[in-house]
Design an enzyme around this catalytic site. Structure first.
Site, PDB file in Angstrom:
ATOM      1  N   LYS A  68      11.028  -2.315 -14.781  1.00 45.57           N
ATOM      2  CA  LYS A  68      10.521  -3.592 -14.251  1.00 45.57           C
ATOM      3  C   LYS A  68      10.470  -4.641 -15.363  1.00 45.57           C
ATOM      4  O   LYS A  68      10.754  -5.815 -15.132  1.00 45.57           O
ATOM      5  CB  LYS A  68       9.133  -3.409 -13.626  1.00 45.57           C
ATOM      6  CG  LYS A  68       9.104  -2.604 -12.340  1.00 45.57           C
ATOM      7  CD  LYS A  68       9.873  -3.230 -11.186  1.00 45.57           C
ATOM      8  CE  LYS A  68       9.228  -4.486 -10.622  1.00 45.57           C
ATOM      9  NZ  LYS A  68       9.936  -4.946  -9.391  1.00 45.57           N
TER      10      LYS A  68
ATOM     11  N   TYR B 163       9.404   3.620 -15.076  1.00 44.02           N
ATOM     12  CA  TYR B 163       9.260   2.576 -14.037  1.00 44.02           C
ATOM     13  C   TYR B 163       8.898   1.240 -14.680  1.00 44.02           C
ATOM     14  O   TYR B 163       9.548   0.218 -14.417  1.00 44.02           O
ATOM     15  CB  TYR B 163       8.174   2.986 -13.027  1.00 44.02           C
ATOM     16  CG  TYR B 163       7.671   1.830 -12.180  1.00 44.02           C
ATOM     17  CD1 TYR B 163       8.500   1.254 -11.221  1.00 44.02           C
ATOM     18  CD2 TYR B 163       6.385   1.306 -12.355  1.00 44.02           C
ATOM     19  CE1 TYR B 163       8.054   0.174 -10.447  1.00 44.02           C
ATOM     20  CE2 TYR B 163       5.931   0.246 -11.586  1.00 44.02           C
ATOM     21  CZ  TYR B 163       6.775  -0.324 -10.633  1.00 44.02           C
ATOM     22  OH  TYR B 163       6.341  -1.388  -9.886  1.00 44.02           O
TER      23      TYR B 163
ATOM     24  N   THR C 268       5.183  -6.336 -11.681  1.00 47.03           N
ATOM     25  CA  THR C 268       3.972  -5.515 -11.767  1.00 47.03           C
ATOM     26  C   THR C 268       3.222  -5.758 -13.077  1.00 47.03           C
ATOM     27  O   THR C 268       3.831  -6.134 -14.085  1.00 47.03           O
ATOM     28  CB  THR C 268       4.373  -4.026 -11.680  1.00 47.03           C
ATOM     29  OG1 THR C 268       3.265  -3.212 -12.037  1.00 47.03           O
ATOM     30  CG2 THR C 268       5.514  -3.675 -12.635  1.00 47.03           C
ATOM     31  N   ASP C 269       1.934  -5.466 -13.057  1.00 49.17           N
ATOM     32  CA  ASP C 269       1.157  -5.553 -14.306  1.00 49.17           C
ATOM     33  C   ASP C 269       1.497  -4.409 -15.264  1.00 49.17           C
ATOM     34  O   ASP C 269       1.125  -4.450 -16.440  1.00 49.17           O
ATOM     35  CB  ASP C 269      -0.356  -5.560 -14.009  1.00 49.17           C
ATOM     36  CG  ASP C 269      -0.854  -4.337 -13.248  1.00 49.17           C
ATOM     37  OD1 ASP C 269      -0.030  -3.462 -12.897  1.00 49.17           O
ATOM     38  OD2 ASP C 269      -2.074  -4.253 -13.005  1.00 49.17           O
ATOM     39  N   GLU C 270       2.214  -3.375 -14.773  1.00 50.80           N
ATOM     40  CA  GLU C 270       2.518  -2.221 -15.640  1.00 50.80           C
ATOM     41  C   GLU C 270       3.439  -2.601 -16.804  1.00 50.80           C
ATOM     42  O   GLU C 270       3.524  -1.858 -17.776  1.00 50.80           O
ATOM     43  CB  GLU C 270       3.136  -1.079 -14.822  1.00 50.80           C
ATOM     44  CG  GLU C 270       2.201  -0.597 -13.749  1.00 50.80           C
ATOM     45  CD  GLU C 270       2.460   0.831 -13.284  1.00 50.80           C
ATOM     46  OE1 GLU C 270       3.233   1.543 -13.930  1.00 50.80           O
ATOM     47  OE2 GLU C 270       1.871   1.198 -12.272  1.00 50.80           O
TER      48      GLU C 270
HETATM   49  P1  NAD Z   1       8.344   0.470  -1.872  1.00 51.58           P
HETATM   50  O1  NAD Z   1       8.858   1.613  -2.685  1.00 51.58           O
HETATM   51  O2  NAD Z   1       7.379   0.731  -0.784  1.00 51.58           O
HETATM   52  O3  NAD Z   1       9.575  -0.322  -1.223  1.00 51.58           O
HETATM   53  C1  NAD Z   1      10.741  -0.631  -1.939  1.00 51.58           C
HETATM   54  C2  NAD Z   1      11.805  -1.100  -0.939  1.00 51.58           C
HETATM   55  O4  NAD Z   1      12.979  -1.463  -1.681  1.00 51.58           O
HETATM   56  C3  NAD Z   1      12.225  -0.013   0.048  1.00 51.58           C
HETATM   57  O5  NAD Z   1      12.308  -0.560   1.358  1.00 51.58           O
HETATM   58  C4  NAD Z   1      13.597   0.421  -0.438  1.00 51.58           C
HETATM   59  O6  NAD Z   1      14.447   0.895   0.592  1.00 51.58           O
HETATM   60  C5  NAD Z   1      14.118  -0.870  -1.070  1.00 51.58           C
HETATM   61  N1  NAD Z   1      15.125  -0.655  -2.101  1.00 51.58           N
HETATM   62  C6  NAD Z   1      15.038   0.164  -3.189  1.00 51.58           C
HETATM   63  N2  NAD Z   1      16.169   0.087  -3.917  1.00 51.58           N
HETATM   64  C7  NAD Z   1      16.982  -0.792  -3.274  1.00 51.58           C
HETATM   65  C8  NAD Z   1      18.275  -1.299  -3.534  1.00 51.58           C
HETATM   66  N3  NAD Z   1      18.995  -0.884  -4.599  1.00 51.58           N
HETATM   67  N4  NAD Z   1      18.812  -2.212  -2.689  1.00 51.58           N
HETATM   68  C9  NAD Z   1      18.105  -2.628  -1.607  1.00 51.58           C
HETATM   69  N5  NAD Z   1      16.886  -2.170  -1.292  1.00 51.58           N
HETATM   70  C10 NAD Z   1      16.318  -1.268  -2.121  1.00 51.58           C
HETATM   71  O7  NAD Z   1       7.772  -0.550  -2.943  1.00 51.58           O
HETATM   72  P2  NAD Z   1       6.521  -1.546  -2.812  1.00 51.58           P
HETATM   73  O8  NAD Z   1       5.299  -0.830  -3.211  1.00 51.58           O
HETATM   74  O9  NAD Z   1       6.589  -2.258  -1.527  1.00 51.58           O
HETATM   75  O10 NAD Z   1       6.872  -2.559  -4.009  1.00 51.58           O
HETATM   76  C11 NAD Z   1       7.697  -3.690  -3.770  1.00 51.58           C
HETATM   77  C12 NAD Z   1       7.873  -4.450  -5.077  1.00 51.58           C
HETATM   78  O11 NAD Z   1       6.602  -4.848  -5.573  1.00 51.58           O
HETATM   79  C13 NAD Z   1       8.520  -3.613  -6.197  1.00 51.58           C
HETATM   80  O12 NAD Z   1       9.394  -4.448  -6.907  1.00 51.58           O
HETATM   81  C14 NAD Z   1       7.342  -3.173  -7.059  1.00 51.58           C
HETATM   82  O13 NAD Z   1       7.745  -3.006  -8.394  1.00 51.58           O
HETATM   83  C15 NAD Z   1       6.425  -4.386  -6.907  1.00 51.58           C
HETATM   84  N6  NAD Z   1       4.982  -4.100  -7.069  1.00 51.58           N
HETATM   85  C16 NAD Z   1       4.389  -3.083  -6.372  1.00 51.58           C
HETATM   86  C17 NAD Z   1       3.005  -2.875  -6.485  1.00 51.58           C
HETATM   87  C18 NAD Z   1       2.308  -1.773  -5.722  1.00 51.58           C
HETATM   88  O14 NAD Z   1       1.130  -1.537  -5.962  1.00 51.58           O
HETATM   89  N7  NAD Z   1       2.958  -1.100  -4.796  1.00 51.58           N
HETATM   90  C19 NAD Z   1       2.251  -3.710  -7.334  1.00 51.58           C
HETATM   91  C20 NAD Z   1       2.895  -4.720  -8.046  1.00 51.58           C
HETATM   92  C21 NAD Z   1       4.260  -4.929  -7.885  1.00 51.58           C
HETATM   93  O1  DAU Z   2      -0.178  -1.626 -11.149  1.00 49.92           O
HETATM   94  C1  DAU Z   2       0.830  -1.877 -10.212  1.00 49.92           C
HETATM   95  C2  DAU Z   2       1.549  -0.587  -9.898  1.00 49.92           C
HETATM   96  O2  DAU Z   2       0.660   0.204  -9.113  1.00 49.92           O
HETATM   97  C3  DAU Z   2       2.863  -0.809  -9.146  1.00 49.92           C
HETATM   98  O3  DAU Z   2       3.752  -1.516  -9.970  1.00 49.92           O
HETATM   99  C4  DAU Z   2       3.492   0.536  -8.749  1.00 49.92           C
HETATM  100  O4  DAU Z   2       4.659   0.305  -7.968  1.00 49.92           O
HETATM  101  C5  DAU Z   2       2.474   1.305  -7.928  1.00 49.92           C
HETATM  102  O5  DAU Z   2       3.000   2.580  -7.620  1.00 49.92           O
HETATM  103  C6  DAU Z   2       1.158   1.447  -8.682  1.00 49.92           C
HETATM  104  O6  DAU Z   2       1.317   2.335  -9.837  1.00 49.92           O
HETATM  105  P1  DAU Z   2       0.233   3.465 -10.205  1.00 49.92           P
HETATM  106  O7  DAU Z   2       0.905   4.513 -10.974  1.00 49.92           O
HETATM  107  O8  DAU Z   2      -0.999   2.854 -10.763  1.00 49.92           O
HETATM  108  O9  DAU Z   2      -0.121   3.959  -8.700  1.00 49.92           O
HETATM  109  P2  DAU Z   2      -0.380   5.427  -8.112  1.00 49.92           P
HETATM  110  O10 DAU Z   2      -0.884   5.251  -6.714  1.00 49.92           O
HETATM  111  O11 DAU Z   2       0.782   6.333  -8.320  1.00 49.92           O
HETATM  112  O12 DAU Z   2      -1.568   5.960  -9.020  1.00 49.92           O
HETATM  113  C7  DAU Z   2      -2.821   5.297  -9.057  1.00 49.92           C
HETATM  114  C8  DAU Z   2      -3.717   6.053 -10.024  1.00 49.92           C
HETATM  115  O13 DAU Z   2      -4.003   7.339  -9.453  1.00 49.92           O
HETATM  116  C9  DAU Z   2      -3.076   6.335 -11.360  1.00 49.92           C
HETATM  117  O14 DAU Z   2      -4.072   6.303 -12.374  1.00 49.92           O
HETATM  118  C10 DAU Z   2      -2.543   7.763 -11.215  1.00 49.92           C
HETATM  119  C11 DAU Z   2      -3.552   8.405 -10.295  1.00 49.92           C
HETATM  120  N1  DAU Z   2      -3.017   9.461  -9.396  1.00 49.92           N
HETATM  121  C12 DAU Z   2      -1.910   9.193  -8.668  1.00 49.92           C
HETATM  122  C13 DAU Z   2      -1.364  10.142  -7.836  1.00 49.92           C
HETATM  123  C14 DAU Z   2      -0.117   9.871  -7.035  1.00 49.92           C
HETATM  124  C15 DAU Z   2      -3.662  10.676  -9.311  1.00 49.92           C
HETATM  125  O15 DAU Z   2      -4.692  10.909  -9.980  1.00 49.92           O
HETATM  126  N2  DAU Z   2      -3.153  11.629  -8.468  1.00 49.92           N
HETATM  127  C16 DAU Z   2      -2.005  11.416  -7.738  1.00 49.92           C
HETATM  128  O16 DAU Z   2      -1.563  12.338  -7.007  1.00 49.92           O
END
Ligand code: NAD
Ligand code: DAU
Length: 360
Positions: free
Chosen positions: A170, A166, A141-143
């Site tokens: 990562k 988180y 992630t970019d975080e």
């Molecule tokens: P998600 O939470 O929707 O899915 C995570 C999956 O991993 C689930 O199916 C869960 O059951 C599985 N999991 C968790 N712990 C596990 C373990 N110990 N063993 C096996 N399986 C396990 O997450 P997502 O949003 O699909 O993100 C997937 C990946 O991409 C993550 O590594 C996250 O950090 C990264 N990522 C997410 C975003 C985003 O915006 N969602 C952006 C950049 C990177």
């Molecule tokens: O940047 C990549 C990341 O983006 C991934 O690595 C994470 O897995 C993914 O969850 C996401 O993180 P964020 O914290 O940016 O996503 P989230 O959807 O939780 O929040 C997006 C923005 O909205 C953030 O500025 C927080 C705000 N927010 C979020 C929630 C859940 C609110 O204002 N209200 C809310 O209830």
């Protein structure tokens, strides 16, 4: 790109029952019909086999229920399937949950990644010394880069500065992946991507949360004044980028993925809710009144923005969804899948949501 550097043949996908992993499997199962694709997932609250309904009977696909921390299970899978390719999604992924339960994040994200690396390295050293025959793609992630002010972008030169549990977990995982490349020569590629949205996203993240709250005309919680900025990318564009890195990426390299889809949370919600109103036949903008400002997330990163030029110029990737069109198809997906929503918004979801608002 003309020359394929790596041909994925026997692929281990971790976390493929989650949001991005499932979208990725939807792309690669038909794309690589001759490959063997094994999805290892623990099925946490975020993992859902319904996400994989369309491919569950494909000849080249198999699901294994298990934990990436389970060394014996991962070793058994490597021995059985002789993986040439690992695509590692499995993680705890929600920032707010990491604030309440950081140790769960250390376990799955840091220990889990280190466990997977250990087995992959042992296997690779024994059986596959040819670099191009093996590849470990780490999805991050970019975080990990922390927070930006009102200008500038993250690039591959940006130092690590994670600010939430988180992000720290990562970052720890990324460092382990790099350490395995430096110390043992494991052929790795690291991807750091911005915020994804699209089908199958669990309704705790901002976009699907806003959709489900607006559908039931409940308040939509916006942290602070909604001024925080994210760089939104359609999940299918992210998955295309990952396939690109898998086949054409150089081992040892990091690629940043983003679409210059920057907007503040308030701007994003106004566009999203306008689309939702149109799709539902409500007066345009009538759902904006649901936006409710609540206490800020502790340590809330102000802004993320990505410089994806390396991925674009070196690997030829380009995103194909505009934010507005991507949001519209996403809204339509949620409106067309009420039974999926009903299934994921179970008792544990309702309890989690209550705990969120009672602290806000
Ligand atoms: P998600 O939470 O929707 O899915 C995570 C999956 O991993 C689930 O199916 C869960 O059951 C599985 N999991 C968790 N712990 C596990 C373990 N110990 N063993 C096996 N399986 C396990 O997450 P997502 O949003 O699909 O993100 C997937 C990946 O991409 C993550 O590594 C996250 O950090 C990264 N990522 C997410 C975003 C985003 O915006 N969602 C952006 C950049 C990177
Ligand atoms: O940047 C990549 C990341 O983006 C991934 O690595 C994470 O897995 C993914 O969850 C996401 O993180 P964020 O914290 O940016 O996503 P989230 O959807 O939780 O929040 C997006 C923005 O909205 C953030 O500025 C927080 C705000 N927010 C979020 C929630 C859940 C609110 O204002 N209200 C809310 O209830």
């Amino acid at each position: 790109m003309s020359t394929i550097l790596h041909q994925p043949l026997r692929i281990l996908v971790t976390g493929g029952a989650g949001f991005i992993g499932a979208n990725f499997l939807h792309q690669i199962v038909p794309k690589f019909p001759d490959a063997v694709i094994v999805n290892l997932d623990k099925l946490t609250y975020a993992g859902n086999l319904q996400n994989l309904h369309a491919i569950e009977n494909a000849r080249n696909y198999r699901f294994v229920h298990g934990d990436i921390c389970d060394l014996a299970l991962v070793q058994k899978l490597f021995t059985e399937h002789q993986f040439t390719t690992v695509v590692h999604f499995a993680a705890e992924s929600h920032v707010d949950r990491s604030i309440h339960s950081p140790i769960d994040f250390v376990r799955s994200n840091v220990v889990g990644t280190a466990s997977l690396l250990q087995v992959a390295k042992d296997f690779w050293m024994r059986f596959s010394s040819d670099m191009q025959k093996f590849r470990f793609l780490h999805v991050s992630t970019d975080e990990v880069f922390g927070a930006l002010g009102s200008s500038g972008t993250f690039s591959t030169e940006t130092p690590y500065a994670p600010r939430s549990p988180y992000a720290a977990s990562k970052a720890g995982a990324d460092h382990f992946v790099r350490a395995y490349a430096e110390t043992y020569g494991l052929p790795v590629v690291v991807s750091n991507c911005s915020n994804n949205y699209g089908p199958y996203q669990f309704p705790e993240k901002l976009i699907p949360l806003a959709i489900v709250r607006a559908l039931s005309r409940d308040p939509i919680p916006v942290y602070s004044k909604g001024e925080n900025v994210r760089d939104w990318l359609h999940v299918r564009d992210h998955c295309e980028a990952l396939t690109c890195m898998l086949q054409y990426g150089l081992t040892g390299e990091t690629y940043l993925v983003g679409s210059a889809g920057e907007c503040s949370n308030l701007e994003l919600l106004r566009v999203l809710l306008t689309i939702l109103d149109e799709e539902l036949g409500r007066p345009s903008g009538s759902s904006w009144e649901l936006i409710t400002f609540v206490k800020d997330r502790p340590g809330h990163d102000f802004r993320y923005a990505i410089d994806a030029s390396k991925l674009i110029t070196e690997l030829g990737w380009t995103p194909s969804h505009t934010l507005e069109e991507g949001l519209r198809t996403t809204v339509r997906w949620y409106l067309s899948n009420p039974s999926w929503l009903q299934a994921v918004m179970d008792e544990s979801y309702r309890t989690y949501m209550k705990s969120q608002y009672s602290t806000g």
